[in-house]
Scaffold this active site. Structure first.
Site, short mmCIF file in Angstrom:
data_model
loop_
_atom_site.label_atom_id
_atom_site.label_comp_id
_atom_site.label_asym_id
_atom_site.label_seq_id
_atom_site.Cartn_x
_atom_site.Cartn_y
_atom_site.Cartn_z
N LEU A 80 9.12 18.13 6.66
CA LEU A 80 7.84 17.56 6.21
C LEU A 80 8.03 16.32 5.36
CD1 LEU A 80 5.93 20.83 5.22
CD2 LEU A 80 5.70 19.50 7.32
N LYS A 102 10.77 23.78 -0.30
CA LYS A 102 11.49 22.66 -0.93
C LYS A 102 12.93 23.10 -1.19
CE LYS A 102 10.64 19.26 -4.61
NZ LYS A 102 9.75 18.94 -5.75
N ASP A 190 4.71 10.97 -12.40
CA ASP A 190 4.97 10.42 -11.06
C ASP A 190 3.71 10.51 -10.20
OD1 ASP A 190 6.46 9.17 -9.11
OD2 ASP A 190 7.35 11.03 -8.34
#
Length: 556
Positions: A80, A102, A190
């Protein structure tokens, strides 16, 4: 005759050059074999044979590229996204649920632990990415997160989910998620379009927007509003607040507001950045060289202008941004405009309230606002009172009165205004796009009044860009009332009024004894006009007297 060939010895420079070339060749070959070995090792660990192995949290099985560890499984071919320092995100499943997995290298384990801790603390909010589980083997750590359909970048540049949610709706949810993080003293550091995700749901809200990627998040200590930059510059170039780049800069929640301001502009103008092209973006941020010309709405422009201020102390909080009028529902806008119309209805030109409202109103009215309203709507506008075409107060009054008397309007006017609050407000704001901006920003000083506290932040003021010009009628002196005649009316005493009526009735000459005749005329006038009635006898007399002698007349 013998011939001999003589060779010249190599010079010292040639020998040095040969040695350097040999060393460089050896280094390059060594690096090549090292990289090849590392790639082979990673492939074997991720896509190896079907034989199982044992990880820190349970058995690991790898079959045809599908890795299963504990309750997490994913396909190494279904990638992804990719992150820094060897981080990959795969499509997978956790306990039968589709998730994003992840995968992080050991160098990022400390960051992963911090990310998981902050996710567990904050993911109860609907606009923060949800965390499910963590697994680990000898080489990687795996984090199972909520699977989303697109990023904000996909929404803006590819049009994904644009039929299901508006740009304003996306940004409202995004700032709501950021407000939740800041309430927990978490600074994201971020914020960018790639880290704002969209998920399509079968139930409302159809599209849910979430803040993701907590790898660079940091939590403020109790009682602290900032922290130092010992960890260095964090974030993505082109979205980093200027204080993050300065040696003496302190990191506060305001760094996220700056980045979110850039995201707001990027979303509203379909992919453009306030600080220009990517190659010069960060340098323009440091020099504060921005352009907001592609944004036409003044409310959005003033909001983003404050969000990207060079000084972090001049930026609004996430809570203040979320309450800004750009995110108001149409029904809420209508309530605000009606409340403001009621507030200024009785104000005079001597006061400051009406002056603040009318200053710069020519930009809203465009000369005469009445010419922009349909004849059917404007039909009976001046039936009961006059309306000035260059008055903001009268424009608000017309908007309010038409809404209050909507059922009394003719069918054509009702059709043009629409049956709902959304269509009604759209009718007026389409014709007067600066009305909400002008009214809201001009009247911020009313924030302390209880009726208007809900519409304004109590500690932050947004700029109001308008002229100080006032219409001509503002300087006209009020005309005296015709009934007053410029003088106060003198009140005639009751006795003299009755005396006048009585003397006119009997047409008699003025009496000689004024005290006696005044009393008699007063009583006689009361009897004739029916304003008197018998009272109780003060004393009961034994002797018989006539009825008229026992009666005392008093005013009813």
């Amino acid at each position: 005759m013998d011939r001999s060939v003589k060779t010249e010895p190599w010079s010292s420079e040639s020998k040095v050059l040969v040695v350097l070339v040999t060393i460089l060749f050896v280094v390059v070959v060594s690096m090549f074999w090292y990289i090849l070995a590392q790639v082979r090792e990673i492939k074997q660990s991720s896509q190896g044979s079907s034989q199982g192995s044992v990880g820190a949290n349970g058995p690991i099985s790898v079959q045809k590229g599908v890795v299963t560890i504990g309750k997490i499984s994913f396909d190494t071919q279904d990638i992804l996204g990719k992150g820094c320092e060897g981080t990959f995100v795969f499509r997978g499943s956790f306990d039968g649920r589709s998730v994003a997995v992840k995968r992080l290298l050991p160098e990022c384990f400390t960051v992963a632990d911090r990310e998981v801790q902050l996710l567990r603390e904050s993911d109860a909010h609907p606009n923060v990415i949800r965390y499910f589980s963590t697994e680990e083997d000898s080489q990687f750590r795996y984090i199972a997160l909520e699977l989303c359909d697109a990023t904000l970048q996909d929404f803006v540049e590819k049009g994904i989910c644009q039929e299901d949610v508006s740009a304003v709706g996306v940004l409202k949810q995004a700032i709501s998620g950021l407000e939740h993080l800041h309430s927990l003293k978490i600074v994201h550091r971020d914020i960018k379009p790639h880290n704002i995700l969209l998920s399509v749901n079968p139930l409302p809200p159809k599209v849910r927007v979430m803040i993701s990627d907590f790898g660079l998040c940091k939590k403020l200590q109790n009682g602290k509003v900032s922290f130092s930059r010992r960890s260095g510059i964090t974030g993505t170039e082109g979205w980093i607040a200027p204080e993050m780049m300065l040696s003496n800069g302190r990191v506060m929640c305001a760094v996220d507001i700056f980045s979110m301001g850039c995201v707001f502009y990027y979303t509203m103008v379909k992919g453009k950045h306030p600080f220009g092209e990517p190659i010069r973006r960060q340098s323009n941020i440091l020099s504060h060289d921005y352009k907001l010309s592609a944004l036409g709405d003044e409310l959005w422009k003033t909001l983003i202008l404050k969000m990207i201020c060079q000084n972090p102390l001049d930026r609004p909080s996430a809570s203040t941004v979320r309450k800004h009028p750009v995110f108001w529902e149409r029904s809420y806008i209508l309530t605000f405009l009606q409340d403001m119309s009621d507030r200024v209805e009785k104000e005079t030109t001597e006061g400051t309230v009406l002056q603040h409202l009318e200053e710069g109103g020519e930009a809203v009215c465009s000369g005469d606002w009445r010419q922009f309203i349909d004849p059917e709507v404007c039909e009976d506008l001046g039936k009961y009172r006059s309306y000035r075409g260059d008055s903001i107060r009268d424009l608000l009054r017309a908007l309010r009165n038409k809404k209050h008397h909507y059922r009394e309007l003719n069918p054509i006017a009702q059709e043009k205004l629409g049956p709902s609050a959304e269509s009604y407000v759209t009718y007026w704001l389409t014709r007067f796009p600066l009305l909400l901006y002008h009214t809201w920003s001009s009247m911020q000083f009313l924030r302390t009044e209880p009726a208007f506290a809900q519409y304004y932040d109590q500690a932050f003021t947004f700029p109001c860009d308008k002229s100080n010009h006032l219409p001509g009628w503002f300087f006209e002196k009020p005309k005296p009332s015709p009934s007053a005649g410029g003088q106060e009316k003198t009140r005639t005493p009751v006795r003299s009024r009755w005396k006048t009526k009585a003397t006119k009735k009997d047409d008699e000459p003025p009496p000689q004894d004024s005290q006696v005749l005044d009393k008699e005329a007063w009583i006689k006038a009361g009897q004739l006009s029916g304003a008197w009635r018998p009272a109780r006898l003060r004393e009961r007399r034994t002797e018989k007297t006539s009825d008229m002698e026992n009666l005392v007349w008093k005013l009813s």
